[in-house]
Design an enzyme around this catalytic site. Structure first.
Site, PDB file in Angstrom:
ATOM      1  N   PHE A 136       0.952  -1.243   0.112  1.00  0.00           N
ATOM      2  CA  PHE A 136      -0.063   0.067   0.021  1.00  0.00           C
ATOM      3  C   PHE A 136       0.958   1.288   0.030  1.00  0.00           C
ATOM      4  CE2 PHE A 136      -2.404   3.603   1.604  1.00  0.00           C
ATOM      5  CZ  PHE A 136      -3.577   3.348   1.035  1.00  0.00           C
ATOM      6  N   ASP A 220       9.134   2.694   1.589  1.00  0.00           N
ATOM      7  CA  ASP A 220       8.001   3.343   2.183  1.00  0.00           C
ATOM      8  C   ASP A 220       7.910   3.142   3.694  1.00  0.00           C
ATOM      9  OD1 ASP A 220       5.516   4.088   3.103  1.00  0.00           O
ATOM     10  OD2 ASP A 220       4.517   3.522   1.258  1.00  0.00           O
ATOM     11  N   LYS A 249       2.624   9.712   8.546  1.00  0.00           N
ATOM     12  CA  LYS A 249       1.763   9.216   9.956  1.00  0.00           C
ATOM     13  C   LYS A 249       2.532   9.687  11.096  1.00  0.00           C
ATOM     14  CE  LYS A 249      -1.013   5.774   7.862  1.00  0.00           C
ATOM     15  NZ  LYS A 249      -0.625   5.008   6.506  1.00  0.00           N
TER      16      LYS A 249
END
Ligand SMILES: *Cc1c(COP(=O)(O)O)cnc(C)c1O
Length: 398
Positions: A136, A220, A249
């Protein structure tokens, strides 16, 4: 009650699912909805609220900086932005050569990384970008091209050409790595797939192959970075040096921010005119990220992340319906004996616990780095009751 918030949401918000409750307040690891219900938040806004909710350090940073300067555009540097870039280089151990691009979210950081991959590939006449099945990387069209999931991709075809998805195995990696590969994107732990770590040795082999074929290794670390796994960045536990990482995040502790951090030669690929962002690197977001990361560092919170993560995994292992656990630090996947994770998450929510089910048989936890004995005890109580309830309803059904 003259109106129901669910009716308002259905009327006014784009129909994209979600919206379990109407939350209005938080403190530490708890949030409250508009009806006064209290929840223990063990999802942390999906791995974002590193210091929990309304932490004094966060509140102070937002209010102080908002009173001074919030936004100036990328025509200007600010002390907060320069401090953050230097801090991220130090924490990511890039050395002097490293460079930082500040963005507003994980997806934007990944889009920037995708452009980095194109700059590298176009210089060398290489057109292939590898990504991993289960990955993702975000929902904008570029990041979506790197997110090989039919339900996400198919409605938006055609996507970016040149992207090849491979299984996250060393054999598939070796087969796919030709001289046409410009870059490979990977998450050290695939959070959205259900907290799935890559196979042992995968990233070390990817590093070797990328070097051999003059390709970029781009990690990532949006979900795994900024201390979430007990390391500043998850790849640091593996002793490898990537060419670039993306973060977001937890980096802002709840304030929107993202970044691309480059290492070595990949740091000189962008040049003036090739990329930018109006809000990226604004002094408000930078000041908050500085304060959050400084607090994590100064108070030794990474040790708490490692210790509390191990404690939760050990205790959860004893509970009914739990097969095993995986992940690192406070990014935890609890694998259940069957595809009942959505029922368990719903049963937990009814009992005042926020967790989620990224896969049919996996519960994900991503609580604040600040959790202690009380939060863990409350979590175990509610989680055990939720598992019991689902186990009993299964027995009754059979
Ligand atoms: C959440 C996430 C993203 C997307 O980040 P946003 O801030 O939602 O844009 C990208 N990659 C990974 C690994 C993520 O977990």
């Amino acid at each position: 009650m003259t109106h129901d918030w669910k009716d308002e949401a259905a009327r006014d918000l784009m129909s994209l699912g979600g919206r379990l409750a109407n939350l209005e307040r938080g403190k530490g690891s708890h949030v409250w909805d508009t009806e006064g219900n209290r929840f223990l938040d063990f999802l942390g806004g999906i791995a974002v609220n590193a210091l929990g909710h309304a932490h004094p350090v966060f509140v102070e940073a937002v209010t102080q900086q908002a009173q001074r300067l919030a936004h100036v555009s990328n025509y200007f540097a600010t002390p907060q932005q320069l401090e953050l870039a230097a801090r991220l280089k130090r924490l990511a151990k890039t050395g002097d050569e490293g460079r930082v691009f500040l963005a507003n979210a994980g997806t934007e950081a990944n889009e920037t990384a995708l452009k980095l991959a194109r700059l590298h590939g176009n210089k060398r006449g290489k057109g292939t970008i590898l990504c991993l099945n289960g990955a993702f990387h975000g929902r904008t069209t570029g990041a979506l091209a790197l997110t090989p999931k039919a339900a996400y991709q198919d409605p938006f075809a055609p996507l970016l050409p040149g992207v090849v998805a491979i299984d996250p195995t060393i054999e598939a990696l070796e087969r796919a790595f030709t001289d046409d590969v410009a870059a490979i994107f990977a998450e050290p732990i695939q959070g959205e797939a259900g907290v799935v770590p890559l196979p042992d040795g995968f990233l070390a082999r990817a590093r070797e192959l990328a070097t051999e074929h003059d390709a970029l290794l781009i990690l990532d670390e949006v979900q795994t970075g900024s201390g979430r796994t007990g390391e500043w960045f998850a790849h640091q536990a593996l002793g490898i040096t990537p060419d670039a990482i993306t973060i977001a995040k937890s980096a802002g502790g709840g304030f929107p921010i993202g970044a691309l951090i480059t290492f070595g030669e990949a740091s000189s690929l962008f040049y003036p005119g090739t990329h930018n962002s109006t809000f990226g690197g604004n002094p408000l977001a930078s000041a908050v990220a500085n304060a959050v990361l400084e607090h994590i560092e100064d108070t030794g919170l990474l040790e708490n992340v490692t210790r509390r993560g191990a404690e939760i995994r050990e205790k959860v292992q004893e509970l009914p319906l739990v097969s095993h656990t995986r992940g690192a630090g406070l990014l935890i996947g609890i694998v259940l004996d069957g595809p009942v994770a959505a029922e368990v998450a719903a049963a937990a929510f009814e009992r005042g616990l926020i967790i989620n089910a990224p896969a049919a048989d996996v519960i994900r936890l991503a609580p604040a780095y600040t959790i202690g004995d009380d939060e863990i005890a409350e979590f175990l109580d509610i989680f055990a009751a939720s598992l019991d309830a689902v186990a009993h309803s299964q027995e009754n059904a059979s």
